[in-house]
Scaffold this motif. Structure first.
Motif, PDB file in Angstrom:
ATOM      1  N   PRO A  84      13.553   1.950  11.394  1.00 38.22           N
ATOM      2  CA  PRO A  84      12.574   2.643  10.545  1.00 38.22           C
ATOM      3  C   PRO A  84      13.038   4.028  10.087  1.00 38.22           C
ATOM      4  CG  PRO A  84      11.882   2.734  12.840  1.00 38.22           C
ATOM      5  CD  PRO A  84      13.132   1.903  12.804  1.00 38.22           C
ATOM      6  N   CYS A 134       0.834  -1.203   0.000  1.00 36.32           N
ATOM      7  CA  CYS A 134       0.000   0.000   0.000  1.00 36.32           C
ATOM      8  C   CYS A 134       0.870   1.253   0.000  1.00 36.32           C
ATOM      9  CB  CYS A 134      -0.935  -0.012   1.204  1.00 36.32           C
ATOM     10  SG  CYS A 134      -0.074   0.112   2.771  1.00 36.32           S
ATOM     11  N   PHE A 135       0.218   2.378  -0.188  1.00 36.31           N
ATOM     12  CA  PHE A 135       0.910   3.666  -0.242  1.00 36.31           C
ATOM     13  C   PHE A 135       0.300   4.633   0.760  1.00 36.31           C
ATOM     14  CE2 PHE A 135       1.949   1.886  -4.330  1.00 36.31           C
ATOM     15  CZ  PHE A 135       3.268   2.277  -4.497  1.00 36.31           C
ATOM     16  N   VAL A 138       8.780   3.913  -3.716  1.00 36.18           N
ATOM     17  CA  VAL A 138       8.583   2.529  -3.287  1.00 36.18           C
ATOM     18  C   VAL A 138       9.876   1.984  -2.682  1.00 36.18           C
ATOM     19  CG1 VAL A 138       7.821   0.226  -3.937  1.00 36.18           C
ATOM     20  CG2 VAL A 138       6.970   2.197  -5.208  1.00 36.18           C
ATOM     21  N   SER A 139       9.808   1.627  -1.422  1.00 36.48           N
ATOM     22  CA  SER A 139      10.963   1.018  -0.762  1.00 36.48           C
ATOM     23  C   SER A 139      10.967  -0.475  -1.021  1.00 36.48           C
ATOM     24  CB  SER A 139      10.886   1.228   0.760  1.00 36.48           C
ATOM     25  OG  SER A 139      11.252   2.523   1.094  1.00 36.48           O
ATOM     26  N   VAL A 140      12.091  -0.985  -1.475  1.00 35.99           N
ATOM     27  CA  VAL A 140      12.220  -2.434  -1.608  1.00 35.99           C
ATOM     28  C   VAL A 140      13.305  -2.986  -0.690  1.00 35.99           C
ATOM     29  CG1 VAL A 140      11.242  -2.621  -3.925  1.00 35.99           C
ATOM     30  CG2 VAL A 140      13.696  -2.211  -3.654  1.00 35.99           C
ATOM     31  N   GLY A 141      14.170  -2.108  -0.183  1.00 36.17           N
ATOM     32  CA  GLY A 141      15.104  -2.529   0.858  1.00 36.17           C
ATOM     33  C   GLY A 141      14.348  -2.574   2.182  1.00 36.17           C
ATOM     34  N   LEU A 142      14.862  -3.353   3.100  1.00 35.29           N
ATOM     35  CA  LEU A 142      14.212  -3.416   4.411  1.00 35.29           C
ATOM     36  C   LEU A 142      15.232  -3.061   5.481  1.00 35.29           C
ATOM     37  CD1 LEU A 142      11.827  -6.478   4.829  1.00 35.29           C
ATOM     38  CD2 LEU A 142      11.332  -4.071   5.192  1.00 35.29           C
ATOM     39  N   LYS A 146       5.340   8.435  -6.874  1.00 41.28           N
ATOM     40  CA  LYS A 146       5.395   7.345  -5.888  1.00 41.28           C
ATOM     41  C   LYS A 146       6.832   6.957  -5.525  1.00 41.28           C
ATOM     42  CE  LYS A 146       1.156   4.805  -6.941  1.00 41.28           C
ATOM     43  NZ  LYS A 146       0.682   3.604  -7.661  1.00 41.28           N
ATOM     44  N   ASN A 186       3.831   0.238 -11.003  1.00 42.38           N
ATOM     45  CA  ASN A 186       3.666   1.657 -10.663  1.00 42.38           C
ATOM     46  C   ASN A 186       4.114   2.636 -11.742  1.00 42.38           C
ATOM     47  OD1 ASN A 186       2.575   1.476  -7.876  1.00 42.38           O
ATOM     48  ND2 ASN A 186       4.471   0.342  -7.548  1.00 42.38           N
ATOM     49  N   MET A 233       4.340   7.307  -0.450  1.00 46.31           N
ATOM     50  CA  MET A 233       5.407   6.386  -0.079  1.00 46.31           C
ATOM     51  C   MET A 233       4.801   5.009   0.145  1.00 46.31           C
ATOM     52  SD  MET A 233       7.696   6.457   3.377  1.00 46.31           S
ATOM     53  CE  MET A 233       8.526   4.966   3.934  1.00 46.31           C
ATOM     54  N   GLY A 234       5.473   4.002  -0.346  1.00 44.55           N
ATOM     55  CA  GLY A 234       4.992   2.651  -0.112  1.00 44.55           C
ATOM     56  C   GLY A 234       6.151   1.678  -0.131  1.00 44.55           C
ATOM     57  N   ALA A 235       5.825   0.424  -0.121  1.00 49.83           N
ATOM     58  CA  ALA A 235       6.855  -0.605  -0.169  1.00 49.83           C
ATOM     59  C   ALA A 235       6.326  -1.751  -1.002  1.00 49.83           C
ATOM     60  CB  ALA A 235       7.200  -1.082   1.237  1.00 49.83           C
ATOM     61  N   SER A 236       7.212  -2.607  -1.381  1.00 55.27           N
ATOM     62  CA  SER A 236       6.831  -3.711  -2.237  1.00 55.27           C
ATOM     63  C   SER A 236       7.621  -4.929  -1.817  1.00 55.27           C
ATOM     64  CB  SER A 236       7.136  -3.335  -3.690  1.00 55.27           C
ATOM     65  OG  SER A 236       6.942  -4.430  -4.551  1.00 55.27           O
ATOM     66  N   HIS A 237       7.004  -6.090  -1.978  1.00 53.56           N
ATOM     67  CA  HIS A 237       7.623  -7.327  -1.509  1.00 53.56           C
ATOM     68  C   HIS A 237       7.717  -8.311  -2.680  1.00 53.56           C
ATOM     69  CE1 HIS A 237       8.792 -10.426   1.229  1.00 53.56           C
ATOM     70  NE2 HIS A 237       7.730 -11.174   0.980  1.00 53.56           N
TER      71      HIS A 237
END
Lengths: 380, 380
Positions: free
Chosen positions: B302, A315-316, B294-298, B292, B182, B317-321
């Motif tokens: 935080p 989600c965003f 998108v964070s893909v690093g973890l 947008k 995206n 801001m979002g993230a993707s897995h």
């Protein structure tokens, strides 16, 4: 009618806890009158949460300046127009919202995004860059007059009274813009109904529910307790979800009747004005894959989030600020077509009623907006 | 070839600071062999940043379990197939990524979003729910064999060597999926080139740059210093922006040559693996209105953000897995069509090389991936 050299308003002099809502008379020189400017005799100004935040200096702005006349949901009558003004004439009933200047030249301004112009000026508490090189501190609508560039002045549909129209100018546009910008149009094209959540039922939530419904969405309202359920449904909510009965904060996994909402919504408009006791990680779980959370409230303290919070549903999270000139016009058109109106309590303008209204707004004691009326009489 | 009852790998036994990269042999019983399962004789496994995070228990998972065999960019040869397996045969060269199970029934699984299935299991460090009701702790690719449901097994294009193919299975799909989901398709329909930023040039960044370029985007790479500029350009970057020369952290407003990027990008893929000294508020300013991030690093800690950070440009801001089964197949197709290949350093499998590789990866000392090869020989 000749416009005085100085305008007079009721100003906040001291933002401290015991005095922020105590306004007193204050006279000030408005910005120089320029060729696209309009002077408006103010009749009505409804009270926005931002009025109270600014009066308290709640956002701790380093350049905050007092005395400050707040108010940016302004309705009045045009009493003077500059020679370049085209769409307005003296005597027109008009409205002014929270933005009163932008550069008109940058890529933001040239793409109907003037609300994101780096040089934008807010109707109160900002600094006008004048054509003659001078600057003027901007003062708002708890006053007899306001002077505004025509681009930030709007015609008001006849069907709306002054007090009904005023809340559209900030609460309305602030929720209309993010809904219209972020609806899942792919899904609409496939003939499906978007599912939109509204967090918080106050001045902004009341408008957001009606817009979402009018735009054909299934509408879900999130509220801490059951007290506003009936109002939410009257305003157009299809379902009301109560979040305050959770022991863990995770009201979605913990409470059986809330589980249905997990991963269900395309868009959430968050009008919450406080980040306290607000478990954003739980709220984000209501979104579908790639769903969007848009904050339109501006809490005085930040939310805490980490990338991990977004990973369970990709989600965003974002935020939105007011809305554009074009959107303001579209919004009033939709309001007329669909009969959208805010619920408004009326207080005739006075020093005592400013205080009462500001406190009702800040402590969520009104349903769901307060409008100060008869302003022209108060300053006669 | 008969598959042994027990598999053997090189496992991390202790995640503490001095021992996390020191692997030792470990034998374990794999999940029961089910009708859709495939046993793979592992030949190559490249090293992902997540291997090091998990080995260090960097995310402080309360249910972390050791000994742990990491590794989820696995290439090998099929040595056994279940009776229901349709698309594979013994002897096929195949790959396995970071996901190895999902429920196959929920709305996530039924919409090509099985990566967001609430019951997903990761290739290592997860818990398989077996058909017979038992559970099995999942172990990864620094091992002689791996047993995986066919849905999470992929054919490998002939044109790629084992070590070239392996990084696609996590680094590749993790960046391909958020780009393809995206991209601003409205803008593409109007014939305009999307502008995509990539933050960080490491294992993920290297793939993201190539995908963005191959998909027709203008590609911007953000790096702390100038040392990777040439590599970024070789990989397909149109411009490289250096962020580390700022005194204030605000490298966009402070540094003249960076100002052009303000409010310019449609999408940013952030591969940063650490939140330290990372001024997210500044980075968000590179986005267009409604752009947008998108964070893909973890990162192990935080980021700090507040709604206000998103208000100057209404960004998200979002993230993707990872990415879906369908996206994995599309990605390999694109790689073949456009000649996309990772840059990979090779280390033949051994206890010492596991340690060396894990440390190279965690401390960003490789260009830009390390693959452990000849794994079948090491365990003979």
């Amino acid at each position: 009618m000749s416009v005085p050299e100085q305008f007079t308003g009721y100003a906040v002099y001291d933002p401290s806890e015991s005095t922020w809502s105590s306004v007193k008379p204050y006279s000030y020189t408005p910005k120089p009158f320029e060729d696209n400017d309009i002077d408006i005799l103010i009749k009505t100004c409804s009270i926005c949460g931002s009025d109270a935040h600014a009066a308290r200096n709640g956002w701790k702005k380093p350049d905050a300046q007092f005395p400050l006349v707040v108010g940016h949901e302004i309705i009045g009558e045009i009493v003077r127009i500059g020679p370049n003004v085209k769409d307005f004439k003296i005597g027109d009933r008009v409205g002014v919202g929270a933005q009163s200047q932008s550069c008109m030249k940058c890529k933001m301004c040239l793409s109907n995004n003037e609300i994101y112009c780096p040089k934008l000026v807010h109707t109160f508490g900002g600094v006008y860059q004048n054509n003659d090189g001078s600057t003027t501190f901007s003062q708002g609508g708890y006053a007899n007059y306001v002077r505004i560039h025509e681009y930030f002045v709007f015609h008001i549909p006849e069907i709306l009274t002054n007090e009904e129209a005023a809340p559209f100018l900030c609460a309305g546009i602030t929720t209309y813009s993010p809904i219209i910008r972020n609806l899942p149009y792919d899904l609409i094209k496939r003939g499906e109904k978007p599912k939109v959540g509204i967090v918080g039922l106050g001045g902004l939530g009341m408008m957001a529910i009606q817009f979402a419904k009018a735009l054909g969405c299934e509408t879900y309202v999130f509220s801490r307790n059951d007290s506003k359920r009936e109002d939410a449904i009257k305003l157009g909510a299809d379902k009301v979800i109560i979040t305050g009965n959770s022991k863990t904060g995770n009201w979605i996994d913990e409470i059986e009747e809330n589980k249905f909402i997990k991963f269900e919504l395309d868009l959430v408009i968050c009008t919450a004005n406080s980040a306290e006791n607000f478990d954003l990680n739980t709220y984000l779980k209501v979104l579908k894959i790639n769903g969007k959370w848009v904050s339109v409230g501006l809490p005085e303290t930040p939310f805490t989030v980490s990338p991990r919070s977004f990973m369970s549903n990709a989600c965003f999270m974002g935020a939105s600020h007011l809305g554009s000139h074009v959107e303001m016009i579209e919004m009033f058109k939709l309001a007329v077509e669909k009969g959208i109106k805010p619920w408004v309590e009326i207080l005739p303008m006075s020093i005592d009623n400013c205080k009462l209204g500001l406190e009702k707004c800040h402590y969520n004691k009104c349903k769901y907006r307060v409008a100060l009326t008869d302003i022209d009489k108060a300053f006669k």
